[in-house]
Design a protein around this motif. Structure first.
Motif, mmCIF file in Angstrom:
data_model
loop_
_atom_site.group_PDB
_atom_site.id
_atom_site.type_symbol
_atom_site.label_atom_id
_atom_site.label_comp_id
_atom_site.label_asym_id
_atom_site.label_seq_id
_atom_site.Cartn_x
_atom_site.Cartn_y
_atom_site.Cartn_z
ATOM 1 N N GLY A 195 20.404 -12.659 42.676
ATOM 2 C CA GLY A 195 19.888 -13.654 41.747
ATOM 3 C C GLY A 195 19.654 -14.990 42.411
ATOM 4 O O GLY A 195 18.674 -15.680 42.107
ATOM 5 N N LEU A 196 20.530 -15.353 43.334
ATOM 6 C CA LEU A 196 20.372 -16.610 44.053
ATOM 7 C C LEU A 196 19.122 -16.579 44.914
ATOM 8 O O LEU A 196 18.346 -17.541 44.951
ATOM 9 C CB LEU A 196 21.600 -16.869 44.920
ATOM 10 N N ALA A 197 18.884 -15.463 45.596
ATOM 11 C CA ALA A 197 17.689 -15.335 46.442
ATOM 12 C C ALA A 197 16.426 -15.420 45.592
ATOM 13 O O ALA A 197 15.446 -16.080 45.968
ATOM 14 C CB ALA A 197 17.732 -14.021 47.209
ATOM 15 N N ALA A 198 16.440 -14.754 44.431
ATOM 16 C CA ALA A 198 15.278 -14.784 43.548
ATOM 17 C C ALA A 198 15.044 -16.197 43.012
ATOM 18 O O ALA A 198 13.890 -16.644 42.884
ATOM 19 C CB ALA A 198 15.477 -13.807 42.395
ATOM 20 N N TYR A 199 16.120 -16.903 42.717
ATOM 21 C CA TYR A 199 15.980 -18.258 42.188
ATOM 22 C C TYR A 199 15.450 -19.206 43.260
ATOM 23 O O TYR A 199 14.616 -20.079 42.983
ATOM 24 C CB TYR A 199 17.318 -18.756 41.663
ATOM 25 N N GLU A 200 15.911 -19.043 44.491
ATOM 26 C CA GLU A 200 15.395 -19.875 45.573
ATOM 27 C C GLU A 200 13.902 -19.636 45.784
ATOM 28 O O GLU A 200 13.151 -20.576 46.052
ATOM 29 C CB GLU A 200 16.177 -19.596 46.856
ATOM 30 N N ALA A 201 13.475 -18.374 45.662
ATOM 31 C CA ALA A 201 12.047 -18.064 45.771
ATOM 32 C C ALA A 201 11.275 -18.714 44.620
ATOM 33 O O ALA A 201 10.150 -19.206 44.798
ATOM 34 C CB ALA A 201 11.839 -16.555 45.760
ATOM 35 N N ARG A 202 11.899 -18.728 43.447
ATOM 36 C CA ARG A 202 11.268 -19.351 42.288
ATOM 37 C C ARG A 202 11.070 -20.844 42.520
ATOM 38 O O ARG A 202 10.012 -21.402 42.189
ATOM 39 C CB ARG A 202 12.137 -19.113 41.053
ATOM 40 N N LEU A 203 12.057 -21.494 43.108
ATOM 41 C CA LEU A 203 11.937 -22.925 43.388
ATOM 42 C C LEU A 203 10.847 -23.198 44.413
ATOM 43 O O LEU A 203 10.141 -24.220 44.329
ATOM 44 C CB LEU A 203 13.275 -23.483 43.880
ATOM 45 N N GLN A 204 10.683 -22.300 45.362
ATOM 46 C CA GLN A 204 9.594 -22.446 46.324
ATOM 47 C C GLN A 204 8.239 -22.365 45.622
ATOM 48 O O GLN A 204 7.318 -23.124 45.938
ATOM 49 C CB GLN A 204 9.703 -21.376 47.407
ATOM 50 N N ASP A 205 8.149 -21.454 44.662
ATOM 51 C CA ASP A 205 6.908 -21.329 43.891
ATOM 52 C C ASP A 205 6.635 -22.602 43.092
ATOM 53 O O ASP A 205 5.476 -23.023 42.959
ATOM 54 C CB ASP A 205 6.990 -20.134 42.943
ATOM 55 N N VAL A 206 7.692 -23.194 42.551
ATOM 56 C CA VAL A 206 7.536 -24.442 41.802
ATOM 57 C C VAL A 206 6.929 -25.513 42.709
ATOM 58 O O VAL A 206 6.003 -26.220 42.323
ATOM 59 C CB VAL A 206 8.895 -24.925 41.240
ATOM 60 N N GLY A 207 7.453 -25.620 43.919
ATOM 61 C CA GLY A 207 6.934 -26.604 44.844
ATOM 62 C C GLY A 207 5.481 -26.363 45.210
ATOM 63 O O GLY A 207 4.690 -27.296 45.326
ATOM 64 N N GLN A 208 5.112 -25.100 45.369
ATOM 65 C CA GLN A 208 3.744 -24.768 45.747
ATOM 66 C C GLN A 208 2.767 -24.914 44.578
ATOM 67 O O GLN A 208 1.651 -25.390 44.745
ATOM 68 C CB GLN A 208 3.704 -23.344 46.297
ATOM 69 N N ARG A 209 3.218 -24.496 43.387
ATOM 70 C CA ARG A 209 2.334 -24.534 42.214
ATOM 71 C C ARG A 209 2.202 -25.938 41.650
ATOM 72 O O ARG A 209 1.172 -26.298 41.080
ATOM 73 C CB ARG A 209 2.876 -23.584 41.145
ATOM 74 N N GLY A 210 3.274 -26.728 41.770
ATOM 75 C CA GLY A 210 3.221 -28.098 41.274
ATOM 76 C C GLY A 210 3.826 -28.291 39.901
ATOM 77 O O GLY A 210 3.857 -29.416 39.396
ATOM 78 N N TRP A 211 4.320 -27.231 39.279
ATOM 79 C CA TRP A 211 5.011 -27.375 37.993
ATOM 80 C C TRP A 211 5.952 -26.205 37.767
ATOM 81 O O TRP A 211 5.799 -25.152 38.371
ATOM 82 C CB TRP A 211 4.024 -27.504 36.830
ATOM 83 N N ALA A 212 6.948 -26.437 36.935
ATOM 84 C CA ALA A 212 7.954 -25.419 36.631
ATOM 85 C C ALA A 212 7.815 -24.986 35.183
ATOM 86 O O ALA A 212 7.443 -25.781 34.311
ATOM 87 C CB ALA A 212 9.356 -25.964 36.883
ATOM 88 N N GLY A 213 8.137 -23.724 34.928
ATOM 89 C CA GLY A 213 8.045 -23.197 33.574
ATOM 90 C C GLY A 213 9.322 -22.524 33.123
ATOM 91 O O GLY A 213 10.083 -21.987 33.928
ATOM 92 N N ASN A 214 9.539 -22.572 31.841
ATOM 93 C CA ASN A 214 10.689 -21.923 31.211
ATOM 94 C C ASN A 214 10.194 -21.308 29.908
ATOM 95 O O ASN A 214 10.102 -21.988 28.882
ATOM 96 C CB ASN A 214 11.798 -22.957 30.952
ATOM 97 N N TYR A 215 9.849 -20.031 29.964
ATOM 98 C CA TYR A 215 9.266 -19.378 28.789
ATOM 99 C C TYR A 215 10.364 -18.606 28.053
ATOM 100 O O TYR A 215 10.515 -17.393 28.202
ATOM 101 C CB TYR A 215 8.127 -18.437 29.197
ATOM 102 N N GLY A 216 11.165 -19.331 27.294
ATOM 103 C CA GLY A 216 12.213 -18.714 26.511
ATOM 104 C C GLY A 216 13.384 -18.195 27.321
ATOM 105 O O GLY A 216 14.143 -17.356 26.835
ATOM 106 N N GLU A 217 13.571 -18.701 28.535
ATOM 107 C CA GLU A 217 14.639 -18.183 29.403
ATOM 108 C C GLU A 217 15.988 -18.876 29.175
ATOM 109 O O GLU A 217 17.037 -18.259 29.360
ATOM 110 C CB GLU A 217 14.215 -18.320 30.869
ATOM 111 N N SER A 218 15.961 -20.128 28.793
ATOM 112 C CA SER A 218 17.223 -20.806 28.489
ATOM 113 C C SER A 218 17.496 -20.842 26.992
ATOM 114 O O SER A 218 18.639 -20.958 26.565
ATOM 115 C CB SER A 218 17.225 -22.237 29.056
ATOM 116 N N SER A 219 16.442 -20.725 26.196
ATOM 117 C CA SER A 219 16.563 -20.646 24.738
ATOM 118 C C SER A 219 15.411 -19.790 24.230
ATOM 119 O O SER A 219 14.246 -20.065 24.527
ATOM 120 C CB SER A 219 16.498 -22.047 24.116
ATOM 121 N N MET A 220 15.723 -18.753 23.469
ATOM 122 C CA MET A 220 14.712 -17.773 23.067
ATOM 123 C C MET A 220 13.582 -18.376 22.256
ATOM 124 O O MET A 220 12.458 -17.873 22.289
ATOM 125 C CB MET A 220 15.375 -16.650 22.269
ATOM 126 N N ASP A 221 13.851 -19.461 21.537
ATOM 127 C CA ASP A 221 12.820 -20.018 20.654
ATOM 128 C C ASP A 221 12.120 -21.232 21.244
ATOM 129 O O ASP A 221 11.389 -21.924 20.553
ATOM 130 C CB ASP A 221 13.428 -20.377 19.299
#
Length: 278
Positions: A195-221
């Motif tokens: 999970g840590l490796a996947a999250y680090e890859a996700r943060l790299q994507d955030v840096g490359q894409r220029g924005w971060a998303g949370n589609y119901g991952e911390s709160s379903m609604d």
């Protein structure tokens, strides 16, 4: 969110060293830490708290909490609800925080951009700052919709999936990110090596894409998108956040919100004299 801050225990100065400057200084410092801990128990989700609830959360005796609250009440830093007799933060805190907010350049220059962003998207927009281990809301323009998600001023976020937290973590060294996650300072339930490796890859994507998303991952609604704001040095000093109800945002609209958030963050960056990342 309940603060994880553990107050220092008040020193017992009745024994050896009583009356020395060291003992007095230590006691004074611990009293201040305890007082701050009491203030931090109040959150947007739980604005009303009783003495026993606060005492349990900060690990202090109820009599000590009562004395602190009595002093705060005299200074209008807290106020007592007339019906429940529980406490809430008082308007006196605004007088304390007002000079800081007035001088906060990021907040001042972001305000008109946030207003425009909310008009454009119809959703709440907010400005988030990083406090070393949490994202804090310092400005918000609420959606005009009856059903909406808001980010109250002073709200603090430590969830690894929070869009604004992702933005800030994506700028930190990998070692610091691992430290925050493994210590539980940034919450990530069930974190393991994969999970840590996947999250680090996700943060790299955030840096490359220029924005971060949370589609119901911390709160379903709820969904959220966030993009970084940079100063004249190119450092990330804030994040623009758009929180919205999940039922109103399709995956396609989610991408559009992300693009709108990036454009707004770029405007704030320009107003701060910065340059957007290529």
């Amino acid at each position: 969110m309940v603060s994880t801050m553990t107050p220092a225990k008040i020193s017992d100065t009745s024994g050896n060293g009583a009356g020395t400057n060291g003992g007095t200084d230590a006691k004074g410092a611990s009293v201040v830490v305890n007082a701050i801990a009491v203030l931090r128990t109040f959150t947007a989700d739980e604005p009303l708290l009783g003495v026993t609830e606060i005492a349990n959360r900060v690990g202090m005796h109820k009599s000590s909490v009562s004395r602190i609250l009595a002093t705060f009440e005299q200074e209008n830093l807290v106020e007592r609800d007339p019906e429940t007799k529980r406490f809430r933060l008082g308007l006196g805190l605004i007088a304390v925080a007002g000079p800081l907010l007035a001088e906060m350049e990021e907040r001042r220059v972001a305000y008109p951009v946030l207003r425009q962003l909310t008009e454009q998207t119809g959703e709440t927009s907010a400005l988030m700052l990083w406090n070393g281990d949490e994202a804090i809301c310092v400005e918000q323009i609420a959606s005009h919709h009856q059903i909406k998600h808001t980010t109250p001023l002073g709200a603090r976020y430590r969830d690894a999936m929070s869009a604004s937290v992702q933005v800030f973590l994506s700028t930190l060294p990998a070692e610091r990110v691992r430290e925050l996650l493994r210590s539980g300072t940034i919450t990530f339930p069930g974190l393991d090596d994969d999970g840590l490796a996947a999250y680090e890859a996700r943060l790299q994507d955030v840096g490359q894409r220029g924005w971060a998303g949370n589609y119901g991952e911390s709160s379903m609604d709820e969904v959220g998108v966030a993009a970084p704001v940079r100063d004249h040095r190119g450092d990330v000093v804030a994040a623009v956040l758009i929180p919205a109800p999940r039922f109103r945002v399709s995956k396609e609209q989610f991408e559009s919100l992300g693009e709108a958030c990036v454009a707004a963050a770029a405007k704030v960056t320009t107003r701060l004299g910065g340059r957007t990342a290529n």
